[in-house]
Enzyme design. Sequence first.
Site, PDB file in Angstrom:
ATOM      1  N   GLU A 242       1.441  32.902  43.362  1.00 43.03           N
ATOM      2  CA  GLU A 242       0.650  33.963  43.335  1.00 43.03           C
ATOM      3  C   GLU A 242       1.163  35.368  44.760  1.00 43.03           C
ATOM      4  O   GLU A 242       1.243  36.132  44.398  1.00 43.03           O
ATOM      5  CB  GLU A 242      -0.774  33.980  43.817  1.00 43.03           C
ATOM      6  CG  GLU A 242      -1.563  35.294  43.942  1.00 43.03           C
ATOM      7  CD  GLU A 242      -3.191  35.093  44.054  1.00 43.03           C
ATOM      8  OE1 GLU A 242      -4.002  35.775  44.527  1.00 43.03           O
ATOM      9  OE2 GLU A 242      -3.652  33.957  43.825  1.00 43.03           O
ATOM     10  N   ARG A 243       1.515  34.482  45.804  1.00 42.41           N
ATOM     11  CA  ARG A 243       1.957  35.037  47.079  1.00 42.41           C
ATOM     12  C   ARG A 243       3.361  35.661  46.738  1.00 42.41           C
ATOM     13  O   ARG A 243       3.925  36.683  47.055  1.00 42.41           O
ATOM     14  CB  ARG A 243       1.677  34.330  48.160  1.00 42.41           C
ATOM     15  CG  ARG A 243       0.287  34.169  48.580  1.00 42.41           C
ATOM     16  CD  ARG A 243       0.134  33.146  49.505  1.00 42.41           C
ATOM     17  NE  ARG A 243      -1.363  32.912  49.787  1.00 42.41           N
ATOM     18  CZ  ARG A 243      -2.068  32.033  50.287  1.00 42.41           C
ATOM     19  NH1 ARG A 243      -1.299  30.975  50.751  1.00 42.41           N
ATOM     20  NH2 ARG A 243      -3.475  32.130  50.431  1.00 42.41           N
TER      21      ARG A 243
END
Length: 387
Positions: A242-243
């Site tokens: 996600e990051r």
Amino acid sequence: MQFTPEHAEIRRTLRAIIDKDINPHVDKWEEDEIFPAHAVFKKLGDAGLLGIHKPVEYGGMGLDYSYAMVMAEELGHINCGSVPMAIGVQTDMATPALARYGSDALRKEFLAPSISGDYVACLGVSEVGAGSDVASLKTTAKRVGGDYVINGGKMWTTNGTQADWMCLLANTGEGAGHKNKSLICLPMKTKGVQVVKKLDKLGMRSSDTAQIFFDEVKVPLHNIIGQEGMGFVYQMQQFQEERIWAAASTLGGMERAIAMTIEYTAGREAFGKSILDNQVVHFRMAELQTKVELLRSLTYRAVEGHLEGQDMTQLASMAKLTAGRLGREITDSCLQYWGGMGFMTESEISRMYRDSRLTSIGGGADEVMLGIICKGMGILPGQKKNH
């Protein structure tokens, strides 16, 4: 990062959908404070774009993560932050653990229709009292016969009012916060699931964000993703992707903000010359473009390490931190040079300014990223120092 004709084809395919089916409608969706997720996701699913790095047996393309990163970067050409964020929840936040650890039956039931665009997914992690501090969440899922009975609630849930299912993180046992949690596939139409309200936000206006309660919600035990008690670990792995995705997805928008500001200031005069001709303005544009390229290099390096199977927690956290801070810096600087027009709601630069603020909060706040980076450096208080 070496790009292939296949990478370029993904960019072309996505850009065509953005130009034809998304950008012409963004202003209306922003006004309505919601976009038609099922219709948009179906378009993307039909083009194969919701399962780029997912297994082919469930409808995915089976490509490596570099192709997903290219998609994330191309999403920056959408004229708002809301729709890219909602797509990212579907592809890189709610489904990675299911694709990696879910049973065959679970993947057929939830992953395949998420890849095809027939299902909209949401991620249930944050709570009123537990945002970035995932270990302290309170929602429980207790074994009763052949079911989990779920009680509690989730907050700030992207896609929450339209989702067909939730990737839910809940406490399934007692003990340490990082060992008592599990990820569970929860159909949103299950009795006891209550979407309390659609939340009113500063930015990301066309994305629906919900507060959700669970009251004695029953789901079968086999809806668990992977092993019971491993949910915290699985979620930390999802956060890594996600990051990286979050950093990649900001690049296009940042470049667009700079390009729009150059065009606007070149055509606007003050004191006998264009605004852009002032050294403070064109030097600032050069500085900001340089910083975007630095973030791109950092993000690409994180992707390369991820492809090689390395733990990219450190670089992913650095990229996410940088993306959040740089997004704020760029949109603030650019808005300033738009003058009074930049302060108008209908101005796209003001939308960028509002939307970009979330990157430093969602998916782990800047301060959490800094803590992770310090831990990796061995300089957190209480850590054994190797210096």
